[in-house]
Design a protein around this motif. Structure first.
Motif, PDB file in Angstrom:
ATOM      1  N   LYS A  40       0.824  -1.204   0.000  1.00 60.00           N
ATOM      2  CA  LYS A  40       0.000   0.000   0.000  1.00 60.00           C
ATOM      3  C   LYS A  40       0.860   1.256   0.000  1.00 60.00           C
ATOM      4  CE  LYS A  40      -3.631   0.123   2.648  1.00 60.00           C
ATOM      5  NZ  LYS A  40      -4.498  -0.039   3.847  1.00 60.00           N
ATOM      6  N   ALA A  41       2.053   1.166   0.571  1.00 63.99           N
ATOM      7  CA  ALA A  41       2.946   2.331   0.584  1.00 63.99           C
ATOM      8  C   ALA A  41       3.304   2.740  -0.840  1.00 63.99           C
ATOM      9  CB  ALA A  41       4.211   2.008   1.374  1.00 63.99           C
ATOM     10  N   LYS A  42       3.381   1.785  -1.734  1.00 67.99           N
ATOM     11  CA  LYS A  42       3.743   2.083  -3.119  1.00 67.99           C
ATOM     12  C   LYS A  42       2.522   2.262  -4.017  1.00 67.99           C
ATOM     13  CE  LYS A  42       6.714   0.618  -6.871  1.00 67.99           C
ATOM     14  NZ  LYS A  42       7.814  -0.239  -7.284  1.00 67.99           N
ATOM     15  N   TYR A  43       1.470   1.447  -3.806  1.00 65.20           N
ATOM     16  CA  TYR A  43       0.345   1.403  -4.734  1.00 65.20           C
ATOM     17  C   TYR A  43      -0.970   1.910  -4.151  1.00 65.20           C
ATOM     18  CZ  TYR A  43       3.552  -1.626  -7.260  1.00 65.20           C
ATOM     19  OH  TYR A  43       4.647  -2.142  -7.900  1.00 65.20           O
ATOM     20  N   GLY A  44      -0.948   2.435  -2.951  1.00 72.39           N
ATOM     21  CA  GLY A  44      -2.192   2.890  -2.329  1.00 72.39           C
ATOM     22  C   GLY A  44      -3.080   1.697  -1.996  1.00 72.39           C
ATOM     23  N   GLU A  45      -4.385   1.931  -1.949  1.00 73.71           N
ATOM     24  CA  GLU A  45      -5.326   0.860  -1.585  1.00 73.71           C
ATOM     25  C   GLU A  45      -5.252  -0.333  -2.540  1.00 73.71           C
ATOM     26  OE1 GLU A  45      -7.195   0.295   1.160  1.00 73.71           O
ATOM     27  OE2 GLU A  45      -6.066   2.019   1.885  1.00 73.71           O
TER      28      GLU A  45
END
Length: 107
Positions: A40-45
């Motif tokens: 999620k840190a890279k791609y969001g939800e």
């Protein structure tokens, strides 16, 4: 990240996984888990979806390799998440996704 439990956790996992006999009877049970905060840190939800997709790929590869070795494997996702996480001593942000018993198929 690879973690190995030295204790025999199969009876506890069997109970937490709705008493599915393959878990109790297999000589080894592999567990696949995820820390969704990382993706999620890279791609969001959408990182949750990607984590689940990758877990599916990993589980499929385990099953294919087991078959190639003449073994049986089954993916199990029906279990009490919190109980399995506690049994496996997973981190606070780590979610169990699969249990994969591997062994010789019944004749």
């Amino acid at each position: 990240v690879y973690k190995r439990q030295e204790d025999d956790l199969r009876d506890a996992l069997f109970a937490a996984a709705l008493r599915q006999e393959a878990i109790r009877d297999a000589p080894v049970v592999l567990a696949v888990s995820a820390v969704f905060a990382r993706t999620k840190a890279k791609y969001g939800e959408r990182g949750v979806r990607y984590g689940m997709i990758e877990a599916g790929h990993a589980a499929q590869n385990v099953c294919l390799q087991a078959t190639a070795l003449g073994l049986g494997a089954v993916t199990i996702g029906a279990f009490h998440d919190g109980r399995v996480a506690k049994i496996l001593r997973l981190g606070k942000n780590e979610a169990p996704l699969y249990l994969i018993p591997v062994g010789r198929p019944a004749r």
